[in-house]
Design an enzyme around this catalytic site. Structure first.
Site, PDB file in Angstrom:
ATOM      1  N   ASP A 138      38.214  17.372  34.434  1.00 46.65           N
ATOM      2  CA  ASP A 138      38.912  17.266  33.146  1.00 46.65           C
ATOM      3  C   ASP A 138      38.077  16.578  32.075  1.00 46.65           C
ATOM      4  OD1 ASP A 138      41.349  16.863  35.373  1.00 46.65           O
ATOM      5  OD2 ASP A 138      41.634  18.317  33.774  1.00 46.65           O
ATOM      6  N   HIS A 175      47.529  14.180  35.785  1.00 48.20           N
ATOM      7  CA  HIS A 175      47.224  15.490  36.396  1.00 48.20           C
ATOM      8  C   HIS A 175      46.561  16.383  35.340  1.00 48.20           C
ATOM      9  CE1 HIS A 175      47.464  18.927  38.917  1.00 48.20           C
ATOM     10  NE2 HIS A 175      48.741  19.226  38.828  1.00 48.20           N
ATOM     11  N   HIS A 202      39.750  10.743  41.179  1.00 50.92           N
ATOM     12  CA  HIS A 202      40.506  11.872  41.721  1.00 50.92           C
ATOM     13  C   HIS A 202      41.165  11.431  43.023  1.00 50.92           C
ATOM     14  CE1 HIS A 202      41.487  15.867  43.231  1.00 50.92           C
ATOM     15  NE2 HIS A 202      41.343  16.277  41.986  1.00 50.92           N
TER      16      HIS A 202
HETATM   17  C1  SDX Z   1      43.572  16.575  38.149  1.00 57.23           C
HETATM   18  O1  SDX Z   1      45.289  16.824  42.723  1.00 57.23           O
HETATM   19  C2  SDX Z   1      44.502  17.608  42.134  1.00 57.23           C
HETATM   20  O2  SDX Z   1      43.842  18.419  42.713  1.00 57.23           O
HETATM   21  C3  SDX Z   1      44.491  17.486  40.634  1.00 57.23           C
HETATM   22  C4  SDX Z   1      43.464  18.336  39.897  1.00 57.23           C
HETATM   23  C5  SDX Z   1      43.753  19.793  40.054  1.00 57.23           C
HETATM   24  O3  SDX Z   1      42.818  20.587  39.883  1.00 57.23           O
HETATM   25  O4  SDX Z   1      44.936  20.168  40.264  1.00 57.23           O
HETATM   26  O5  SDX Z   1      42.172  18.066  40.371  1.00 57.23           O
HETATM   27  C6  SDX Z   1      43.482  18.030  38.404  1.00 57.23           C
HETATM   28  O6  SDX Z   1      44.667  16.106  38.023  1.00 57.23           O
HETATM   29  C7  SDX Z   1      42.327  15.730  38.144  1.00 57.23           C
HETATM   30  C8  SDX Z   1      42.633  14.186  37.955  1.00 57.23           C
HETATM   31  C9  SDX Z   1      42.855  13.978  36.460  1.00 57.23           C
HETATM   32  N1  SDX Z   1      43.425  12.630  36.210  1.00 57.23           N
HETATM   33  C10 SDX Z   1      42.725  11.736  35.481  1.00 57.23           C
HETATM   34  O7  SDX Z   1      41.574  11.890  35.097  1.00 57.23           O
HETATM   35  C11 SDX Z   1      43.527  10.504  35.124  1.00 57.23           C
HETATM   36  C12 SDX Z   1      42.675   9.260  35.397  1.00 57.23           C
HETATM   37  N2  SDX Z   1      42.531   9.135  36.862  1.00 57.23           N
HETATM   38  C13 SDX Z   1      43.442   8.225  37.534  1.00 57.23           C
HETATM   39  O8  SDX Z   1      44.745   8.306  37.034  1.00 57.23           O
HETATM   40  C14 SDX Z   1      43.297   8.319  39.065  1.00 57.23           C
HETATM   41  O9  SDX Z   1      41.969   8.399  39.342  1.00 57.23           O
HETATM   42  C15 SDX Z   1      44.023   9.413  39.825  1.00 57.23           C
HETATM   43  C16 SDX Z   1      45.499   9.330  39.624  1.00 57.23           C
HETATM   44  C17 SDX Z   1      43.522  10.745  39.416  1.00 57.23           C
HETATM   45  C18 SDX Z   1      43.740   9.203  41.315  1.00 57.23           C
HETATM   46  O10 SDX Z   1      44.071   7.929  41.623  1.00 57.23           O
HETATM   47  P1  SDX Z   1      44.345   7.538  43.181  1.00 57.23           P
HETATM   48  O11 SDX Z   1      43.503   8.337  44.091  1.00 57.23           O
HETATM   49  O12 SDX Z   1      45.814   7.563  43.410  1.00 57.23           O
HETATM   50  O13 SDX Z   1      43.753   6.105  43.298  1.00 57.23           O
HETATM   51  P2  SDX Z   1      44.453   4.810  42.758  1.00 57.23           P
HETATM   52  O14 SDX Z   1      45.264   5.154  41.541  1.00 57.23           O
HETATM   53  O15 SDX Z   1      45.115   4.159  43.905  1.00 57.23           O
HETATM   54  O16 SDX Z   1      43.182   3.989  42.256  1.00 57.23           O
HETATM   55  C19 SDX Z   1      42.297   3.407  43.227  1.00 57.23           C
HETATM   56  C20 SDX Z   1      41.573   2.319  42.474  1.00 57.23           C
HETATM   57  C21 SDX Z   1      42.549   1.366  41.762  1.00 57.23           C
HETATM   58  O17 SDX Z   1      41.869   0.132  41.608  1.00 57.23           O
HETATM   59  P3  SDX Z   1      42.175  -1.052  42.712  1.00 57.23           P
HETATM   60  O18 SDX Z   1      43.677  -1.188  42.787  1.00 57.23           O
HETATM   61  O19 SDX Z   1      41.551  -0.537  43.990  1.00 57.23           O
HETATM   62  O20 SDX Z   1      41.484  -2.264  42.148  1.00 57.23           O
HETATM   63  O21 SDX Z   1      40.776   2.898  41.434  1.00 57.23           O
HETATM   64  C22 SDX Z   1      41.236   2.479  40.166  1.00 57.23           C
HETATM   65  C23 SDX Z   1      42.665   1.960  40.378  1.00 57.23           C
HETATM   66  O22 SDX Z   1      42.995   0.999  39.390  1.00 57.23           O
HETATM   67  N3  SDX Z   1      41.214   3.652  39.313  1.00 57.23           N
HETATM   68  C24 SDX Z   1      40.780   3.650  38.055  1.00 57.23           C
HETATM   69  C25 SDX Z   1      40.867   4.999  37.655  1.00 57.23           C
HETATM   70  N4  SDX Z   1      41.340   5.743  38.656  1.00 57.23           N
HETATM   71  C26 SDX Z   1      41.570   4.901  39.683  1.00 57.23           C
HETATM   72  N5  SDX Z   1      40.356   2.670  37.239  1.00 57.23           N
HETATM   73  C27 SDX Z   1      39.978   3.055  35.989  1.00 57.23           C
HETATM   74  N6  SDX Z   1      40.026   4.306  35.519  1.00 57.23           N
HETATM   75  C28 SDX Z   1      40.459   5.312  36.328  1.00 57.23           C
HETATM   76  N7  SDX Z   1      40.481   6.566  35.885  1.00 57.23           N
END
Ligand code: SDX
Length: 428
Positions: A363, A264, A305
């Site tokens: 971010d 987050h 995201h």
């Molecule tokens: C913020 O909610 C909000 O509004 C938050 C925010 C706010 O203003 O309050 O916008 C602020 O928190 C922004 C997000 C910051 N987080 C990150 O940058 C951390 C890295 N991102 C990941 O952790 C991830 O993208 C999430 C948690 C943010 C979102 O993930 P989801 O939507 O739950 O999707 P998922 O985890 O189910 O992933 C879907 C696929 C998976 O691969 P498959 O299983 O389909 O093969 O995408 C892949 C994941 O492995 N994946 C990534 C990835 N994010 C998702 N692979 C590599 N790197 C990544 N960053």
């Protein structure tokens, strides 16, 4: 009364559920009555759940839309300033000139903190993570304001909101000064909100410090972009804490704790640490492969995201601001920033990220920008918390000022069925 219904048939019995519509976005199916059927709904991570009704912020993840009280984020970021956005979020309308001046004057009455708060810092190690200090100090603020903690009183709620907006920069800068052993700098009410924060961060009693206006403008824009974001994890935490009747300082402290996580608000710090770990453009390929490997926990921090599945509209503005700041500080040719831009380019062209719509989020660019401004990495999430305080307190106020229920989700229990206690002597 809803004129549209959804029908759910369970064990041959059909129940009708109201379908409710908002002004924008998907309609919702009201499942609050389902418990009477003997069933719970099940939605880990609340991916399909609208937890509340709200008039504050609207997000369309597919179209990359973000509106604060109906105003598009890019217009606010380019044409407004953070305090005007605070007024808009809190009151629902943009202020007139007089309202804006009065709002800023009132906030300036609250920028200082009680002198005894300095003592809190002495209890922390100098290398304490500033988010640990923020969680503690903000939670402790309620100890200084016993006279305005009646959450049913709109005046008390507004005073708490103003105190938090005004004091967050002061306390955030104190965290930084404490970590480097420099004296705390008092707020300067003749400066803009962002310039004052830079002054409290980088000024010293020994000489005049004039914040760079380009950097102050960039920081103000970062505050605007991070001000609110619908029912994200930390805002949902604030609402849940608020639903118990806890005081606003305790609720914001809970929000700070939730924001700290790397998935987050901690993502900007994690993104910078990741870039330092990658170290050189020649290592990018190895890390991209790690990010793709389902057996590798590594993820590209600052990418992807939960809601934005095309692009994060804040990232677009943040990217422009990032390039402006790199130009202003002459860091365009800095190897570290060139590494960040190379990673951005490669990830945007890689099919794995394109298929999963994993774009650089706000971010990624805010981390690079804050680093270029000279803010240490461990302060990034503190700055996110500083900016998001207006969103948290506005969402909290919206909930408290109309009828609300104590938040109490249920579960799908998969533990042991009932069994009798066995005396320790009889256990094998
Ligand atoms: C913020 O909610 C909000 O509004 C938050 C925010 C706010 O203003 O309050 O916008 C602020 O928190 C922004 C997000 C910051 N987080 C990150 O940058 C951390 C890295 N991102 C990941 O952790 C991830 O993208 C999430 C948690 C943010 C979102 O993930 P989801 O939507 O739950 O999707 P998922 O985890 O189910 O992933 C879907 C696929 C998976 O691969 P498959 O299983 O389909 O093969 O995408 C892949 C994941 O492995 N994946 C990534 C990835 N994010 C998702 N692979 C590599 N790197 C990544 N960053």
């Amino acid at each position: 009364m809803a004129d549209r219904k959804a029908k759910l048939t369970i064990d041959g019995k059909t129940i009708e559920l109201d379908i409710l519509s908002g002004t924008l976005g998907p309609d919702v199916i009201d499942v609050s009555e389902i418990v009477k059927s003997g069933y719970f709904t099940y939605d880990p991570g609340f991916i399909s759940t609208a937890a509340c009704e709200s008039k504050i912020t609207y997000i369309d993840g597919d179209k990359g839309i973000l509106l604060y009280r109906g105003y598009p984020i890019d217009q606010l970021a380019m044409k407004s300033d953070f305090l005007e956005v605070c007024y808009l979020l809190l009151n629902g309308e943009l202020p007139t000139g007089t309202q804006y001046t009065d709002f800023c004057k009132t906030l300036n009455r609250h920028t200082m903190v009680h002198e005894q708060m300095r003592n809190f810092f002495n209890g922390f190690r100098r290398d304490a993570h500033p988010m640990a200090i923020m969680v503690g100090v903000i939670g402790a603020l309620s100890a200084f304001y016993h006279d305005t903690l009646d959450i049913k009183n709109p005046e008390h709620r507004l005073t708490s909101a103003l105190r938090l907006i005004a004091k967050m920069p002061t306390i955030a800068a104190m965290c930084y000064k404490y970590s480097i052993g420099q004296p705390f700098m008092p707020p300067q009410n003749n400066m803009s909100y962002a310039a004052n924060f830079l002054h409290m961060m980088f000024g010293t009693p020994c000489e005049e410090f004039v914040p760079n206006p380009v950097l102050a403008r960039a920081l103000d824009r970062i505050f605007i972009l991070h001000a609110d974001h619908e029912q994200n994890a930390s805002t949902s935490t604030v609402r849940l804490a608020g639903s118990t009747g806890a005081n606003p300082y305790a609720c914001i402290s809970a929000g700070i704790g939730a924001l700290w996580g790397p998935a987050h608000g901690g993502a900007n710090e994690a993104a910078l640490n990741m870039l330092h770990e990658i170290g050189d453009i020649k290592n990018i390929g190895k890390y991209i492969e790690k990010a793709k490997d389902p057996n590798d926990k590594f993820r590209l921090m600052g990418f992807g995201h939960r809601v934005y599945k095309n692009y994060d509209p804040r990232a677009k503005v943040m990217r422009e601001t990032c390039y402006e700041v790199l130009e202003a500080v002459g860091a365009h040719d800095d190897p570290f920033f060139k590494l960040a831009m190379a990673l951005e380019k490669i990830a945007l062209e890689d099919p794995y990220f394109i298929e999963r719509k994993l774009y650089p989020n706000v971010d990624f660019y805010s981390g690079v920008t804050l680093s270029a401004i000279g803010i240490p990495t461990n302060m990034f999430t503190v700055i996110f918390a500083l900016a998001r305080t207006i969103g948290w307190i506005t969402q909290w106020n919206e909930m408290i000022s109309s009828p609300y229920k104590l938040g109490r989700p249920r579960q799908l229990y998969k533990g042991p069925v009932e069994r009798n206690f066995v005396d320790i002597k009889k256990r094998k």
